[in-house]
Design an enzyme around this catalytic site. Structure first.
Site, PDB file in Angstrom:
ATOM      1  N   ASN A  49     -20.886 -64.256  19.867  1.00 35.15           N
ATOM      2  CA  ASN A  49     -21.338 -63.055  20.055  1.00 35.15           C
ATOM      3  C   ASN A  49     -22.825 -62.402  19.874  1.00 35.15           C
ATOM      4  OD1 ASN A  49     -20.783 -64.232  17.770  1.00 35.15           O
ATOM      5  ND2 ASN A  49     -21.003 -62.774  16.194  1.00 35.15           N
ATOM      6  N   ILE A  50     -23.334 -61.731  20.142  1.00 32.67           N
ATOM      7  CA  ILE A  50     -23.992 -61.324  20.649  1.00 32.67           C
ATOM      8  C   ILE A  50     -24.801 -59.661  19.612  1.00 32.67           C
ATOM      9  CG2 ILE A  50     -26.108 -59.908  22.362  1.00 32.67           C
ATOM     10  CD1 ILE A  50     -24.796 -62.107  24.447  1.00 32.67           C
ATOM     11  N   GLU A  51     -24.904 -59.391  18.631  1.00 26.65           N
ATOM     12  CA  GLU A  51     -25.556 -58.301  18.063  1.00 26.65           C
ATOM     13  C   GLU A  51     -26.293 -57.501  18.425  1.00 26.65           C
ATOM     14  OE1 GLU A  51     -25.022 -59.097  13.887  1.00 26.65           O
ATOM     15  OE2 GLU A  51     -22.917 -59.513  13.989  1.00 26.65           O
ATOM     16  N   CYS A  60     -19.207 -59.513  21.673  1.00 29.29           N
ATOM     17  CA  CYS A  60     -18.101 -60.065  20.621  1.00 29.29           C
ATOM     18  C   CYS A  60     -17.726 -61.886  22.215  1.00 29.29           C
ATOM     19  CB  CYS A  60     -16.380 -59.717  20.643  1.00 29.29           C
ATOM     20  SG  CYS A  60     -16.204 -58.280  19.152  1.00 29.29           S
ATOM     21  N   GLU A  62     -15.772 -62.946  22.866  1.00 25.79           N
ATOM     22  CA  GLU A  62     -14.504 -63.178  23.566  1.00 25.79           C
ATOM     23  C   GLU A  62     -15.128 -62.715  25.095  1.00 25.79           C
ATOM     24  OE1 GLU A  62     -14.375 -62.789  20.548  1.00 25.79           O
ATOM     25  OE2 GLU A  62     -12.177 -62.594  19.850  1.00 25.79           O
ATOM     26  N   CYS A  93     -10.307 -59.470  18.593  1.00 22.68           N
ATOM     27  CA  CYS A  93     -10.302 -57.509  17.899  1.00 22.68           C
ATOM     28  C   CYS A  93      -9.365 -56.953  19.341  1.00 22.68           C
ATOM     29  CB  CYS A  93     -11.922 -56.995  18.036  1.00 22.68           C
ATOM     30  SG  CYS A  93     -12.371 -55.964  19.748  1.00 22.68           S
ATOM     31  N   CYS A  96     -11.793 -56.291  22.928  1.00 27.40           N
ATOM     32  CA  CYS A  96     -10.760 -57.859  23.096  1.00 27.40           C
ATOM     33  C   CYS A  96      -9.518 -57.703  23.879  1.00 27.40           C
ATOM     34  CB  CYS A  96     -11.605 -59.162  23.534  1.00 27.40           C
ATOM     35  SG  CYS A  96     -13.484 -58.823  22.526  1.00 27.40           S
TER      36      CYS A  96
HETATM   37  N1  THU Z   1     -16.464 -60.375  16.625  1.00 23.54           N
HETATM   38  C1  THU Z   1     -16.323 -61.350  17.591  1.00 23.54           C
HETATM   39  O1  THU Z   1     -17.215 -61.679  17.859  1.00 23.54           O
HETATM   40  N2  THU Z   1     -14.892 -61.376  18.285  1.00 23.54           N
HETATM   41  C2  THU Z   1     -13.656 -60.982  17.292  1.00 23.54           C
HETATM   42  O2  THU Z   1     -13.012 -61.074  17.954  1.00 23.54           O
HETATM   43  C3  THU Z   1     -13.709 -60.933  16.261  1.00 23.54           C
HETATM   44  C4  THU Z   1     -15.656 -59.409  15.819  1.00 23.54           C
HETATM   45  C5  THU Z   1     -17.854 -60.685  16.371  1.00 23.54           C
HETATM   46  C6  THU Z   1     -18.939 -59.186  16.526  1.00 23.54           C
HETATM   47  C7  THU Z   1     -20.103 -58.738  15.477  1.00 23.54           C
HETATM   48  O3  THU Z   1     -20.720 -59.923  15.973  1.00 23.54           O
HETATM   49  C8  THU Z   1     -19.039 -60.469  14.492  1.00 23.54           C
HETATM   50  O4  THU Z   1     -17.864 -60.897  14.651  1.00 23.54           O
HETATM   51  C9  THU Z   1     -18.702 -59.478  13.055  1.00 23.54           C
HETATM   52  O5  THU Z   1     -17.486 -58.704  13.533  1.00 23.54           O
END
Ligand code: THU
Length: 140
Positions: A49-51, A60, A62, A93, A96
């Site tokens: 994940n890259i915020e 996310c 995925e 999520c 995704c």
């Molecule tokens: N996140 C994912 O990378 N994949 C998911 O399916 C659920 C959420 C990440 C997004 C965010 O960076 C962190 O988890 C909290 O939501």
């Protein structure tokens, strides 16, 4: 039809997804997610994940893996494994699930792992039943 995935393959993908998890950019949630997507060509695509400070822009794990693969020309996939910092099984999520359904069959295994190396095998169809498909866009 649901595909099968062997335990040894799951362990291999889990190891790679855990490595990917450590590449996450998560200054806001501090919650790391790693994904390993296996293409039909046999290649593995890893993602984390890259915020973003505008939280909704976050990508996310995925989708990072999926978009890397599609950019490389991959269009068919055999399995996805997801792991995170959580003791609970990590499921993709909703966004995704929809993104994956563009390229992956409902029978594709989605292995949801936890930080302790335990996992639960689902399919994309379990996670996104009755997905909107190109068939649903037919007007005649
Ligand atoms: N996140 C994912 O990378 N994949 C998911 O399916 C659920 C959420 C990440 C997004 C965010 O960076 C962190 O988890 C909290 O939501």
């Amino acid at each position: 039809m649901n595909s099968t995935i062997h335990d040894i393959e799951i362990k291999n993908m889990l190891r790679m997804a855990n490595e990917a998890r450590h590449r996450a950019y998560v200054p806001y949630s501090h919650f790391r997610v790693g994904a390993c997507l296996k293409s039909a060509s046999g290649a593995y695509y890893l993602g984390a994940n890259i915020e973003n400070m505008s939280y909704g822009v976050t990508n996310c794990a995925e989708r990072t893996a999926l978009f890397k693969a599609v950019y490389d020309g991959e269009r068919n996939f055999e399995a996805l494994l997801i792991v995170s910092d959580s003791p609970n099984y990590t499921v993709p999520c909703g966004v995704c699930r929809q993104a994956l359904s563009e390229f992956c069959n409902p029978g594709m295994p989605v292995i949801c792992a936890n930080r302790n190396g335990e996992y639960r095998a689902l399919t994309l169809g379990d996670l996104l039943p009755n997905a909107f498909s190109p068939e649903d866009m037919k007007t005649e």
